[in-house]
Write a protein that holds these residues in place. Structure first.
Motif, mmCIF file in Angstrom:
data_model
loop_
_atom_site.group_PDB
_atom_site.id
_atom_site.type_symbol
_atom_site.label_atom_id
_atom_site.label_comp_id
_atom_site.label_asym_id
_atom_site.label_seq_id
_atom_site.Cartn_x
_atom_site.Cartn_y
_atom_site.Cartn_z
ATOM 1 N N ALA A 20 7.140 41.119 31.931
ATOM 2 C CA ALA A 20 6.283 40.032 32.418
ATOM 3 C C ALA A 20 6.236 39.995 33.940
ATOM 4 O O ALA A 20 5.260 39.505 34.525
ATOM 5 C CB ALA A 20 6.781 38.696 31.878
ATOM 6 N N CYS A 21 7.287 40.507 34.599
ATOM 7 C CA CYS A 21 7.339 40.516 36.061
ATOM 8 C C CYS A 21 6.685 41.761 36.671
ATOM 9 O O CYS A 21 6.515 41.826 37.892
ATOM 10 C CB CYS A 21 8.788 40.453 36.539
ATOM 11 N N SER A 23 4.025 43.142 37.609
ATOM 12 C CA SER A 23 2.639 43.061 38.059
ATOM 13 C C SER A 23 2.603 42.327 39.391
ATOM 14 O O SER A 23 3.479 41.508 39.687
ATOM 15 C CB SER A 23 1.782 42.325 37.026
ATOM 16 N N LEU A 26 -0.307 37.237 38.593
ATOM 17 C CA LEU A 26 0.063 36.483 37.400
ATOM 18 C C LEU A 26 -1.069 35.526 37.039
ATOM 19 O O LEU A 26 -1.419 34.642 37.822
ATOM 20 C CB LEU A 26 1.349 35.671 37.644
ATOM 21 N N GLN A 30 0.318 34.467 31.867
ATOM 22 C CA GLN A 30 1.501 35.214 32.288
ATOM 23 C C GLN A 30 2.499 34.300 32.992
ATOM 24 O O GLN A 30 3.711 34.426 32.812
ATOM 25 C CB GLN A 30 1.086 36.360 33.211
ATOM 26 N N TYR A 31 1.976 33.373 33.783
ATOM 27 C CA TYR A 31 2.822 32.410 34.494
ATOM 28 C C TYR A 31 3.635 31.580 33.494
ATOM 29 O O TYR A 31 4.865 31.437 33.628
ATOM 30 C CB TYR A 31 1.935 31.518 35.365
ATOM 31 N N THR A 33 4.264 32.309 30.329
ATOM 32 C CA THR A 33 5.174 33.184 29.587
ATOM 33 C C THR A 33 6.433 33.477 30.394
ATOM 34 O O THR A 33 7.551 33.464 29.859
ATOM 35 C CB THR A 33 4.464 34.510 29.230
ATOM 36 N N LEU A 34 6.246 33.709 31.679
ATOM 37 C CA LEU A 34 7.382 34.014 32.539
ATOM 38 C C LEU A 34 8.339 32.832 32.642
ATOM 39 O O LEU A 34 9.569 33.003 32.601
ATOM 40 C CB LEU A 34 6.880 34.437 33.928
ATOM 41 N N ASN A 63 7.941 37.535 41.523
ATOM 42 C CA ASN A 63 7.330 36.787 40.422
ATOM 43 C C ASN A 63 8.243 35.696 39.872
ATOM 44 O O ASN A 63 7.767 34.619 39.486
ATOM 45 C CB ASN A 63 6.907 37.752 39.318
#
Length: 408
Positions: A20-21, A23, A26, A30-31, A33-34, A63
């Motif tokens: 998830a990080c 990339s 975000l 994704q934000y 999920t992280l 991230n």
């Protein structure tokens, strides 16, 4: 559905956090999920170790700070921040040195194209601090290789003792280049006259490459870069060379796809087919699409679907990617590594070329043989018989493949 076979990864939450990080951008999903994964994480020591092993500490730090700085425990977050600052400082020093060398090469009338390093960090990541690299790679025309080497020596660099000699030496010819280290030991430059060893089955029309220059602005200086399509092929070949053992190489491919949306896919596929490296390309794209959600045109996905070997290779890599060094060595050491290379080749010519390389590797003495058992010059002929014994020891007790863990 894209038509590609599903890969069931069975990842632990800490590995999902790492992905998830991986990339530079975000989205809202994704934000969220992280943040969820950061809250579920129980083993931050593992996250720190995995981030370092996979060359992702800068992205993980950035991230997590951005999305979950209020969730991550203070100690691991502070350590990641320190690693990010240290990486940024080192990368700035290397970038400055690269620009200095480019200027000196240019003044001497020698064209150079930097490979990976600062140029890839700028074009694919948008920030030189977000990608880890430890040395500088530069491509020079073969006819200027010796002159470029002498220039590096004048700039305070020296080649390792086991690589001295003219361009025609077997080692430099086989390795398509030579390593130079600055006398203070702080900077290493890998100077290439071609991309990757021929036995790996990656070939590019170098004459055409030098005739069609492309540039990127780095600190106000225009520096030559690879065309995006060639850069993508090169990243996939480089990843295959190292058996995709580190996630950062998959991130490189994903980031290039994300930041360079004007890729000539038709030209890229024709070039890959002409040079016999389409399976190598499909393998890199498959990993980027499966693990990091890289956006790939449907017509390309359709062609990828028909390469069962690339799909099987990708599944094996995904299963092993989060195994660490000693475990991975058991999977891909010795002849398993050679079988991997043979499976990436789609032409019998390239398979034969690799088998010929293996036969030379088995028979011709190397520097490691001489270090393993030093012999006086008049007994040097004995290495012909000793080398197969030393090589067999490597097969029985294989060294770990390149990566995943660099030194602290």
């Amino acid at each position: 559905m894209d038509g590609l076979c599903h890969i069931d990864l069975h990842l632990r939450s800490e590995d999902e956090l790492l992905l998830a990080c991986a990339s530079t951008t975000l989205g809202e999903g994704q934000y969220n999920t992280l943040r969820r994964l950061a809250g579920e994480c129980k083993d931050w020591d593992y996250v720190l170790h995995a981030a370092r092993c996979h060359g992702l500490a800068p992205l993980v730090s950035t991230n997590l700070d951005r999305a979950a700085g209020d969730i991550v425990p203070r100690e691991p977050l502070d350590l990641l921040r320190r690693r990010l600052r240290a990486n940024g400082a080192r990368n700035l020093i290397l970038t400055q040195e690269l620009l200095s060398l480019v200027g000196k090469f240019g003044a001497a009338g020698i064209e150079v194209i930097p490979l990976k390093g600062p140029i890839l960090a700028m074009t694919a990541y948008g920030n030189v601090a977000l990608r880890e690299f430890l040395d500088l790679d530069v491509l020079v025309p073969k006819q200027h290789f010796d002159r470029a080497g002498r220039l590096l020596v004048q700039c305070g660099y020296q080649p390792p003792s086991n690589q001295t000699g003219k361009l025609g030496s077997t080692r430099i010819e086989d390795q398509v280049g030579c390593d130079f280290v600055r006398k203070d030991g702080r900077v290493s430059v890998e100077m290439h006259w071609s991309f990757i060893q021929k036995w790996l089955g990656f070939e590019v029309d170098l004459d055409a490459l030098w005739k069609t220059p492309e540039y990127v602005n780095v600190g106000g200086i225009h520096v030559r870069k690879l065309p995006t399509e060639i850069a993508l092929l090169y990243l996939c070949a480089h990843g295959a060379k190292h058996q995709w053992s580190r996630l950062c190489w998959i991130v490189d491919v994903t980031q290039l796809l994300h930041t360079q949306p004007t890729i000539d896919w038709d030209g890229l596929l024709k070039t890959a087919k002409r040079n016999g490296c389409r399976r190598t390309l499909f393998l890199g794209l498959r990993l980027a699409h499966t693990l990091l959600g890289a956006d790939i045109p449907q017509e390309v996905l359709t062609q990828m679907r028909h390469d069962d070997s690339a799909d099987a290779l990708a599944q094996g890599i995904c299963r092993e990617l989060f195994l660490f060094k000693t475990q991975v060595a058991n999977h891909r050491g010795g002849w398993a590594k050679d079988w991997f290379y043979l499976r990436t080749k789609e032409r019998w010519l390239h398979r034969f070329r690799y088998l010929r390389y293996l036969s030379r590797w088995l028979l011709l003495p190397s520097q490691r043989d001489k270090e393993w058992l030093p012999l006086p010059g008049y007994l040097g002929w004995l290495y012909i018989f000793l080398r197969p014994i030393r090589a067999a020891c490597d097969v029985v007790r294989p060294r770990s493949r390149n990566g995943p863990c660099p030194p602290e």
